[in-house]
Design an enzyme around this catalytic site. Sequence first.
Site, PDB file in Angstrom:
ATOM      1  CG  HIS A 149       7.603   0.785 -21.428  1.00  0.00           C
ATOM      2  ND1 HIS A 149       8.869   0.426 -21.038  1.00  0.00           N
ATOM      3  CD2 HIS A 149       7.740   1.857 -22.258  1.00  0.00           C
ATOM      4  CE1 HIS A 149       9.739   1.261 -21.583  1.00  0.00           C
ATOM      5  NE2 HIS A 149       9.083   2.128 -22.328  1.00  0.00           N
TER       6      HIS A 149
ATOM      7  N   GLY B 138       9.404   6.029 -31.426  1.00  0.00           N
ATOM      8  CA  GLY B 138       9.870   4.996 -32.342  1.00  0.00           C
ATOM      9  C   GLY B 138       9.421   3.603 -31.960  1.00  0.00           C
ATOM     10  CE  LYS B 139       9.671   3.435 -26.011  1.00  0.00           C
ATOM     11  NZ  LYS B 139       9.364   3.861 -24.633  1.00  0.00           N
ATOM     12  CB  ILE B 140       3.775   2.674 -32.646  1.00  0.00           C
ATOM     13  CG1 ILE B 140       3.369   1.917 -31.370  1.00  0.00           C
ATOM     14  CG2 ILE B 140       2.744   2.456 -33.742  1.00  0.00           C
ATOM     15  CD1 ILE B 140       2.024   2.331 -30.804  1.00  0.00           C
TER      16      ILE B 140
END
Length: 337
Positions: free
Chosen positions: A267, A307-309
């Site tokens: 994370h 929105g992390k990838i």
Amino acid sequence: MTEPKDIVLKESEEVEGIPIEGPWLDDVSSLEEVLDYYERIGFQATHLGKAIEIWKKVEKRRAEGKEVRVFLGYTSNIISSGLRELVAWLVKEGKIDVIVTTAGGIEEDFIKALKPFILGDWHVNDALMREKGINRIGNIFVPNDRYIEFEKYMIPFFERVLEIEKERGKPLTASEFIYELGRYMDEKLGKEKERSVIYWAYKRNVPIFCPAITDGSIGDMLYFFKEERGDRELIIDIANDIVKLNNLAVTAKETASIILGGSLPKHAIINANLFRGGTDYAIYITTAVPWDGSLSGAPPSEGVSWGKIRAKADYVEIWADATLVFPLLVWKVMKAP
């Protein structure tokens, strides 16, 4: 009424794609040639084949002078196992730019530079093991004298850290603490340090982040140090590390995130990439499952929703024990001709 035969033998549309195929052993003579088939084998072998393809793409772009900042995250069991040497080699060879791990990923790397862990067995009398002072990580045995030896090095190191903090007038961040630990290894240990991740991260100036630095034997040693001395001055700053980690993602033109296991390292890396609109490449190797809603089991596609990838990122998840597949992945990307 539809005939049973027509129900069973329903006509189908033709499917375009790669035929499923494995190696015919008369036609292959090396592991490299066997791995070339993985993408066509199906199931998790195909996912490993995809991971090879993604990492090779990253390596190609870096070789062409493109900036792709590679983040590597792993849980402590990766260092407990023989994957430690692979990680150390990757850092030594300049293949990794940023590391995030747990406290065990730091302390066990240091301890292994003092004394090895020993191959044991999954099925033992654990109460008897406790009586004998032998700790167990799966089928890996860690006699308690390793931690006794570790304390002999860590207490003087804490004294050094305290002096550094007094001289500069502010605490070390966790990543600075680990950097200084690498310097300490360089000064105090012999040739055995050359298989250490921390040592090579120090030599190559690769930052190692550990937001939960006290959650392990390092925390135990800090407890002893502070309680026995009544110390209230030695502090490890994690707040400024989050700025440093996030900015390493924000300032990168492209990023690749390679995650072994789940938990905090996973994370920390993908959340840092949120601040730049997501990582561009992602490889997950995990045995965690998604249906309990855990972060460890969350697939890359779930990271897209946060929105992390990036939605157009090149990503894959391999459901497998990393000790089985990571050596194949690294060898195929880094060493296969």
